[in-house]
Design an enzyme around this catalytic site. Structure first.
Site, PDB file in Angstrom:
ATOM      1  N   GLN A 134       0.830  -1.201   0.000  1.00 42.40           N
ATOM      2  CA  GLN A 134       0.000   0.000   0.000  1.00 42.40           C
ATOM      3  C   GLN A 134       0.865   1.251   0.000  1.00 42.40           C
ATOM      4  O   GLN A 134       1.607   1.505   0.946  1.00 42.40           O
ATOM      5  CB  GLN A 134      -0.915  -0.014   1.228  1.00 42.40           C
ATOM      6  CG  GLN A 134      -1.807   1.200   1.373  1.00 42.40           C
ATOM      7  CD  GLN A 134      -2.713   1.091   2.598  1.00 42.40           C
ATOM      8  OE1 GLN A 134      -2.544   0.206   3.426  1.00 42.40           O
ATOM      9  NE2 GLN A 134      -3.679   1.983   2.709  1.00 42.40           N
ATOM     10  N   GLY A 135       0.786   2.046  -1.053  1.00 44.82           N
ATOM     11  CA  GLY A 135       1.574   3.263  -1.175  1.00 44.82           C
ATOM     12  C   GLY A 135       0.759   4.495  -0.818  1.00 44.82           C
ATOM     13  O   GLY A 135       0.323   5.234  -1.711  1.00 44.82           O
ATOM     14  N   TYR A 136       0.556   4.710   0.479  1.00 43.82           N
ATOM     15  CA  TYR A 136      -0.220   5.857   0.942  1.00 43.82           C
ATOM     16  C   TYR A 136       0.680   6.884   1.632  1.00 43.82           C
ATOM     17  O   TYR A 136       0.895   7.978   1.132  1.00 43.82           O
ATOM     18  CB  TYR A 136      -1.298   5.393   1.927  1.00 43.82           C
ATOM     19  CG  TYR A 136      -2.626   5.005   1.317  1.00 43.82           C
ATOM     20  CD1 TYR A 136      -2.742   4.673  -0.026  1.00 43.82           C
ATOM     21  CD2 TYR A 136      -3.778   4.948   2.099  1.00 43.82           C
ATOM     22  CE1 TYR A 136      -3.960   4.306  -0.570  1.00 43.82           C
ATOM     23  CE2 TYR A 136      -5.006   4.585   1.564  1.00 43.82           C
ATOM     24  CZ  TYR A 136      -5.089   4.263   0.231  1.00 43.82           C
ATOM     25  OH  TYR A 136      -6.304   3.907  -0.295  1.00 43.82           O
ATOM     26  N   SER A 169       4.340  -1.483   4.254  1.00 42.32           N
ATOM     27  CA  SER A 169       4.464  -2.855   4.749  1.00 42.32           C
ATOM     28  C   SER A 169       4.696  -3.841   3.602  1.00 42.32           C
ATOM     29  O   SER A 169       3.986  -3.809   2.588  1.00 42.32           O
ATOM     30  CB  SER A 169       3.193  -3.260   5.502  1.00 42.32           C
ATOM     31  OG  SER A 169       2.954  -2.407   6.589  1.00 42.32           O
ATOM     32  N   GLU A 254     -10.628  -1.676   5.700  1.00 41.05           N
ATOM     33  CA  GLU A 254      -9.421  -2.097   6.402  1.00 41.05           C
ATOM     34  C   GLU A 254      -9.723  -2.761   7.733  1.00 41.05           C
ATOM     35  O   GLU A 254      -8.973  -3.617   8.185  1.00 41.05           O
ATOM     36  CB  GLU A 254      -8.500  -0.894   6.612  1.00 41.05           C
ATOM     37  CG  GLU A 254      -7.136  -1.261   7.134  1.00 41.05           C
ATOM     38  CD  GLU A 254      -6.172  -0.086   7.105  1.00 41.05           C
ATOM     39  OE1 GLU A 254      -4.981  -0.315   7.342  1.00 41.05           O
ATOM     40  OE2 GLU A 254      -6.600   1.045   6.844  1.00 41.05           O
ATOM     41  N   SER A 378      -3.139   7.317  13.392  1.00 43.08           N
ATOM     42  CA  SER A 378      -2.791   7.598  14.790  1.00 43.08           C
ATOM     43  C   SER A 378      -4.046   7.840  15.631  1.00 43.08           C
ATOM     44  O   SER A 378      -5.124   8.143  15.110  1.00 43.08           O
ATOM     45  CB  SER A 378      -1.881   8.824  14.864  1.00 43.08           C
ATOM     46  OG  SER A 378      -2.602   9.987  14.497  1.00 43.08           O
ATOM     47  N   GLU A 380      -4.707  10.338  17.431  1.00 43.97           N
ATOM     48  CA  GLU A 380      -5.172  11.721  17.266  1.00 43.97           C
ATOM     49  C   GLU A 380      -6.080  11.832  16.036  1.00 43.97           C
ATOM     50  O   GLU A 380      -7.130  12.501  16.077  1.00 43.97           O
ATOM     51  CB  GLU A 380      -3.969  12.660  17.130  1.00 43.97           C
ATOM     52  CG  GLU A 380      -3.146  12.811  18.405  1.00 43.97           C
ATOM     53  CD  GLU A 380      -2.176  11.659  18.635  1.00 43.97           C
ATOM     54  OE1 GLU A 380      -1.534  11.627  19.693  1.00 43.97           O
ATOM     55  OE2 GLU A 380      -2.069  10.765  17.760  1.00 43.97           O
TER      56      GLU A 380
END
Length: 401
Positions: A134-136, A169, A254, A378, A380
């Site tokens: 995954q290229g985010y 990952s 996800e 995260s 937050e």
């Protein structure tokens, strides 16, 4: 609410259990419990073979919304998907290396892709033959995906991609990467002008993967550098400029059934901590006893919450789930080393130049779980999502850029 499984679910459980008993043998049995977060370095070749074994059994993609067997996969109801996930986790089958393709990309293609894209990519994912990453996230644009700077410029029948992704990952093993990049030119701002591209990783000189060494000593996360990497125009999902909508849709896939299987693993880790506490006498401390009981109770709440929200429709459910398990797992890691006292600093064997220091399961749990409240969005960011999308509070003011 009634969280019981029906007769058809239990029959499916028997089928799943019998298949796993027949196939999780030999070398595959030796890899039981290997792989997964913090341990992706364990038996990668064997686990890739196991992925193909699952594909031959039709167990990859059972949650896809397709006609039975359309892509070589069997289909299952939502509760049966939970049953499979639980049985898989209960026998400690090898950690999946194809989950990004199966759980993230495939549902995205079914929801937003065209038929040509589905026919090209879904069969090889269902066979366990193609691995995805995954290229985010990017430096400076981690949880803030609207801030990505990777650029994809149109060049005839392809796009040329330049930029950097991080925390990718399994990029060092993946065959393909789905990449969120800017195709809208200099005038596009934030979420405008983004596109979702499918990019082959085998492009020497155009794609470089650099492992990121972690506290655990392993390197399942990577930096990925794109220097004119090519992606076909036909491999843009949802059309040019639809990247934000597609990317947000993917994030909704996800956290679903997989969270219940994750909790089976959490229960096994908690049981190991309890055994260590009893063996070492730490349960004589009332504070430790209170923490163990609290962790057990919170794990039950996580399960009930996951079952309650499986049907979808709750925009805050994924964020609530992430907040619950991230902090819980981190606290479990802390307790795992605390109950062992000074022994927590000792490795499972003697260190030497020929046999480098290895972490045991409790040490790996403690170190890797430090990142649980950061990766995957995260804490937050999750709280912002709940505040804005569920509670209707005003958006946080953006600073200058």
């Amino acid at each position: 609410m009634d969280f019981a499984f029906g007769p058809a679910d239990e029959a499916f459980r028997t089928e799943a259990r019998e298949w796993l008993d027949r196939h999780l043998t030999g070398g595959f049995a030796a890899a039981a419990g290997h792989g997964g977060p913090g341990a992706e370095h364990q038996d990668p070749a064997l686990r890739r073979d196991w992925e193909r074994e699952l594909g031959r059994g039709g167990w990859i993609g059972i949650g896809w919304d397709t006609a039975p067997g359309a892509y070589g996969n069997r289909t299952a109801s939502l509760t049966q998907q939970v049953v499979w996930a639980e049985e898989y986790a209960r026998v400690r089958a090898p950690g999946r290396c194809g989950h990004i393709g199966e759980k993230l990309l495939a549902p995205t293609l079914l929801a937003y892709g065209n038929q040509e894209q589905r026919d090209e990519f879904l069969p090889s994912i269902a066979r366990g033959e193609t691995l995805w990453c995954q290229g985010y996230s990017e430096p400076g644009a981690g949880s803030d995906l609207a801030g990505v700077r990777t650029v994809a410029e149109r060049d005839g029948d392809a796009y040329r991609i330049s930029g950097q992704k991080i925390w990718t990952s399994l990029a060092h093993e993946a065959d393909w990467c789905f990449v969120l990049a800017r195709t809208g030119g200099a005038g596009a701002r934030r979420h405008e002008g983004l596109s979702f591209l499918l990019v082959p990783m085998d492009q020497p000189g155009r794609i470089e993967v650099r492992p990121i060494r972690q506290l655990t000593g392993t390197a399942e996360f990577n930096e990925v550098f794109f220097d004119g990497a090519r992606a076909r125009v036909g491999h843009v999902v949802g059309g040019e400029g639809a990247g934000w909508r597609v990317a947000m849709g993917l994030l909704g896939f996800e956290r679903g059934v997989s969270t219940l299987a994750q909790q089976i693993g959490f229960a096994a880790e908690l049981a190991a901590v309890v055994r260590d506490a009893v063996r070492g006498g730490a349960t004589g401390d009332p504070v430790v006893r209170d923490q163990l009981i609290a962790l057990w109770g919170e794990l039950r709440v996580m399960r009930w919450n996951a079952l309650r929200t499986l049907g979808g429709g709750d925009p805050g459910a994924p964020s609530v789930a992430k907040l619950l398990w991230g902090g819980w797992h981190q606290r479990l890691g802390e307790l795992a080393v605390r109950v062992r006292g000074a022994l927590a600093a000792a490795g499972p064997g003697d260190w030497s130049a020929d046999a480098p220091y290895e972490l045991d399961a409790a040490q790996r749990l403690f170190l890797f779980s430090r990142a649980d409240t950061i990766y995957g969005g995260s804490d937050e960011i999750q709280r912002n999502i709940i505040a804005e999308r569920v509670l209707g509070l005003p958006r946080e003011a953006e600073g200058p850029r």
